[in-house]
Design an enzyme around this catalytic site. Structure first.
Site, PDB file in Angstrom:
ATOM      1  CG  ASP A 184      -2.150   0.843   1.046  1.00 36.45           C
ATOM      2  OD1 ASP A 184      -3.246   0.285   1.030  1.00 36.45           O
ATOM      3  OD2 ASP A 184      -2.008   2.074   0.878  1.00 36.45           O
ATOM      4  CD  GLU A 214     -15.332  -7.927  -2.595  1.00 38.16           C
ATOM      5  OE1 GLU A 214     -15.877  -8.623  -1.740  1.00 38.16           O
ATOM      6  OE2 GLU A 214     -15.680  -6.759  -2.868  1.00 38.16           O
ATOM      7  CE  LYS A 272     -18.578  -7.018  -5.926  1.00 40.18           C
ATOM      8  NZ  LYS A 272     -18.349  -7.438  -4.582  1.00 40.18           N
ATOM      9  CB  CYS A 302     -20.551  -2.941  -1.482  1.00 39.82           C
ATOM     10  SG  CYS A 302     -19.005  -3.223  -0.617  1.00 39.82           S
ATOM     11  CE  LYS A 309     -17.490   1.096  -4.299  1.00 44.61           C
ATOM     12  NZ  LYS A 309     -16.920   0.230  -5.327  1.00 44.61           N
TER      13      LYS A 309
HETATM   14  C1  UGA Z   1     -22.065  -6.670   0.165  1.00 42.70           C
HETATM   15  C2  UGA Z   1     -22.351  -8.071  -0.405  1.00 42.70           C
HETATM   16  O1  UGA Z   1     -23.236  -8.772   0.459  1.00 42.70           O
HETATM   17  C3  UGA Z   1     -21.064  -8.863  -0.589  1.00 42.70           C
HETATM   18  O2  UGA Z   1     -21.347 -10.112  -1.187  1.00 42.70           O
HETATM   19  C4  UGA Z   1     -20.127  -8.073  -1.490  1.00 42.70           C
HETATM   20  O3  UGA Z   1     -18.899  -8.733  -1.682  1.00 42.70           O
HETATM   21  C5  UGA Z   1     -19.863  -6.723  -0.855  1.00 42.70           C
HETATM   22  O4  UGA Z   1     -21.110  -6.018  -0.688  1.00 42.70           O
HETATM   23  C6  UGA Z   1     -18.933  -5.951  -1.774  1.00 42.70           C
HETATM   24  O5  UGA Z   1     -19.340  -5.629  -2.899  1.00 42.70           O
HETATM   25  O6  UGA Z   1     -17.759  -5.768  -1.436  1.00 42.70           O
HETATM   26  P1  UGA Z   1     -21.636  -5.648   2.595  1.00 42.70           P
HETATM   27  O7  UGA Z   1     -21.676  -4.310   1.941  1.00 42.70           O
HETATM   28  O8  UGA Z   1     -20.566  -5.948   3.565  1.00 42.70           O
HETATM   29  O9  UGA Z   1     -21.557  -6.820   1.477  1.00 42.70           O
HETATM   30  O10 UGA Z   1     -22.998  -5.778   3.378  1.00 42.70           O
HETATM   31  P2  UGA Z   1     -24.275  -6.713   3.332  1.00 42.70           P
HETATM   32  O11 UGA Z   1     -24.215  -7.692   4.431  1.00 42.70           O
HETATM   33  O12 UGA Z   1     -24.534  -7.218   1.982  1.00 42.70           O
HETATM   34  O13 UGA Z   1     -25.398  -5.630   3.686  1.00 42.70           O
HETATM   35  C7  UGA Z   1     -25.589  -4.489   2.861  1.00 42.70           C
HETATM   36  C8  UGA Z   1     -26.718  -3.645   3.393  1.00 42.70           C
HETATM   37  O14 UGA Z   1     -27.970  -4.280   3.188  1.00 42.70           O
HETATM   38  C9  UGA Z   1     -26.649  -3.354   4.883  1.00 42.70           C
HETATM   39  O15 UGA Z   1     -26.993  -2.005   5.120  1.00 42.70           O
HETATM   40  C10 UGA Z   1     -27.666  -4.291   5.490  1.00 42.70           C
HETATM   41  O16 UGA Z   1     -28.205  -3.826   6.712  1.00 42.70           O
HETATM   42  C11 UGA Z   1     -28.714  -4.294   4.393  1.00 42.70           C
HETATM   43  N1  UGA Z   1     -29.571  -5.504   4.399  1.00 42.70           N
HETATM   44  C12 UGA Z   1     -29.025  -6.738   4.195  1.00 42.70           C
HETATM   45  C13 UGA Z   1     -30.937  -5.368   4.562  1.00 42.70           C
HETATM   46  O17 UGA Z   1     -31.455  -4.241   4.733  1.00 42.70           O
HETATM   47  N2  UGA Z   1     -31.726  -6.484   4.521  1.00 42.70           N
HETATM   48  C14 UGA Z   1     -31.195  -7.726   4.336  1.00 42.70           C
HETATM   49  O18 UGA Z   1     -31.976  -8.707   4.308  1.00 42.70           O
HETATM   50  C15 UGA Z   1     -29.816  -7.861   4.163  1.00 42.70           C
END
Ligand code: UGA
Length: 484
Positions: free
Chosen positions: A34, A153, A224, A280, A283
């Site tokens: 980095d 990922e 992705k 994620c 964006k």
């Molecule tokens: C998300 C994807 O789930 C990953 O597979 C992906 O790799 C990642 O983005 C990325 O592109 O790097 P993440 O952003 O860590 O992961 O979070 P999530 O667990 O997916 O949750 C995203 C949002 O959705 C959160 O605000 C969560 O509270 C919300 N959510 C999730 C809901 O409102 N309802 C649900 O049933 C699930």
């Protein structure tokens, strides 16, 4: 266990750091690079800049041995035959992904390539990025020998290490057999299942090896973006259904259970609430939408998904109003600032957006979050009070808001919450509790997509009953079955 590969990972953000640590866990020699000297120095001292379960254990296990940190791309490249690119791809103003960091790395790689190198694109990028990397490297250094593959990922913050080590699938987009073979070797410990049989494996006993899906680079790049867009669509869909449930007095959690039991639909990502956030989904949806537009396809479905997501915040604010009447001057306790539980990340957090709206309405806020408070203090005005337990957040408040699904909120002593509150009102943006049991606990409980109390009549103010043992609906992450 397997043939160890010397790997460089460029970028030490969430994705880069987790990827580097997990590749070391699989037996590879990894150097993480980095440009941020301070961050690298801290990592060399064993300090981790992010909150991620199992990462401290992995750094402890492999740091200074199979996992090293450096600011020198050149020295990392000299040692490595495979280079993972995991640098940031922020949103540009138009919504498209800003790929300037990826381009810079591609140029640097071309200039310091020592013989054949496999370049693995891990950052979330639009289609054609592998092609652009290939072209940029070939033009910067015509004699450089390399292949470029896409290996998106699917790591969720908070469970990223488990997601890496026990993946639903590994996607590799490769346009040459040589490149595909190297990637298959790298992931062999997971695909053969050998990793799960090792003594100190973080995830052990998995019944079978992970599946690796080989595609073209373009397909992998689309997988992705399409996966994130589909998951966000699922969330907005259930949130739209929640609005209907609320109007007719149905319960969205029952509806989600009924729908999700159909294996064609699946029960995950059907939890309604104040909408999705994080670094994620927001964006990536904008980037996918913008990329489709550039290709001449208007992906209007995604516009609607984003709109429903925004509406969830507005309707939650309305719900607060319907519970406490005027907002101006109200004291509100707030539980949660992060975009979801189990992380310290507040990027694009719906909780922060709601808190900011309440500040504009001149509410007095007392906030508790087990992981994100320090980051939230940096973006919220000093008028917001941060406290170190949920009961102090409730103390003297006209209502308690739940904005993040932290598991510890499920264990609240509800009698105590009710005693601390000036009015026994809980407004839950994550549907953590069973409404009937909350009522039994003497609380006026508002949630999303379920019947809500219409108004608070003094004569109807619920009295506190027995010690509440309210069951919480938050799902546990089950590493073995991968069920939430
Ligand atoms: C998300 C994807 O789930 C990953 O597979 C992906 O790799 C990642 O983005 C990325 O592109 O790097 P993440 O952003 O860590 O992961 O979070 P999530 O667990 O997916 O949750 C995203 C949002 O959705 C959160 O605000 C969560 O509270 C919300 N959510 C999730 C809901 O409102 N309802 C649900 O049933 C699930």
């Amino acid at each position: 266990m397997n043939l160890s590969t010397n790997i460089a990972v460029v970028g030490s953000g969430y994705v880069g750091l987790v990827t580097a640590a997990c590749l070391a866990e699989l037996g590879h020699s990894v150097v993480c690079v980095d440009v941020d000297e301070e961050k690298i120095n801290a990592l060399q001292r064993g300090q981790i800049p992010i909150y991620e379960e199992w990462l401290p254990e992995l750094l402890q296990r492999h740091g200074g041995r199979r996992l090293c940190f450096t600011t020198s791309l050149d020295s990392a490249l000299r040692e490595s035959s495979v280079v993972f690119i995991a640098v940031g791809t922020p949103s540009a103003e138009s919504g498209e992904a800003d790929l300037s960091y990826v381009e810079k790395v591609a140029r640097d790689l071309a200039c310091s390539a020592y013989g054949y190198r496999l370049i693995v694109e891990k950052s979330t990028v639009p289609v054609y990025t592998c092609e652009w990397i290939r072209r940029t490297m070939a033009m910067s250094s015509p004699e450089a020998k390399f292949d470029v593959v896409s290996n998106p990922e699917f790591l969720r913050e908070g469970t990223a290490v488990l997601d890496f080590l026990l993946p639903d699938r590994i996607v590799v987009g490769a346009d040459s057999d040589r490149a595909a073979r190297v990637m298959q070797d790298i992931y062999k410990p997971l695909t053969s299942g050998a990793y799960y049989q090792t003594r100190d494996a973080i995830v052990s006993g998995a019944a079978k090896g992970a599946q690796l899906i080989l595609t073209s680079t373009k397909s992998a790049e689309i997988i992705k973006h399409a996966s994130n867009a589909f998951l966000a669509t699922k969330i907005s869909f259930i949130n739209a259904v929640a609005s209907i449930c609320e109007k007719v007095g149905a319960d969205v959690t029952e509806v989600a259970m009924g729908m999700g039991s159909d294996s064609r639909i699946g029960s995950r990502f059907l939890m309604s609430g104040i909408g999705y956030g994080g670094s994620c989904f927001p964006k990536d949806l904008k980037a996918f939408r913008s990329f489709a537009h550039d290709l001449g396809y208007e992906f209007k479905l995604l516009d609607e998904v984003m709109k429903i997501n925004e509406d969830q915040r507005q309707s939650f604010l309305k719900k607060i109003r319907s519970a406490v009447w005027n907002l101006r001057g109200k004291r509100l306790g707030v539980l949660g600032v992060t975009f979801k539980g189990g992380t310290d990340d507040i990027r694009e957090s719906p909780a922060i957006a709601i808190i900011e709206a309440l500040i504009r309405e001149r509410c007095t806020l007392s906030v508790y979050d087990p992981g994100g408070a320090e980051r939230a203090k940096e973006v919220l005005p000093a008028s917001v009070t941060f406290v170190d337990d949920p009961y102090r957040a409730s103390s003297g408040a006209d209502a308690l808001l739940i904005l993040t699904d932290w598991a510890e909120f499920c264990n609240l002593d509800l009698n105590r919450v009710s005693e601390e509150l000036a009015q026994p009102i809980v407004i839950d943006g994550r549907n953590l509790f069973d409404p009937q049991k909350m009522a039994q606990a003497g609380l006026l409980y508002y949630s999303v997509g379920r019947s809500n109390p219409t108004k608070l009549e003094p004569s109807e103010r619920p009295g506190l009953r027995s010690q509440a043992s309210v069951q919480c609906d938050i799902p546990e992450y089950d590493a073995t079955s991968r069920k939430c």
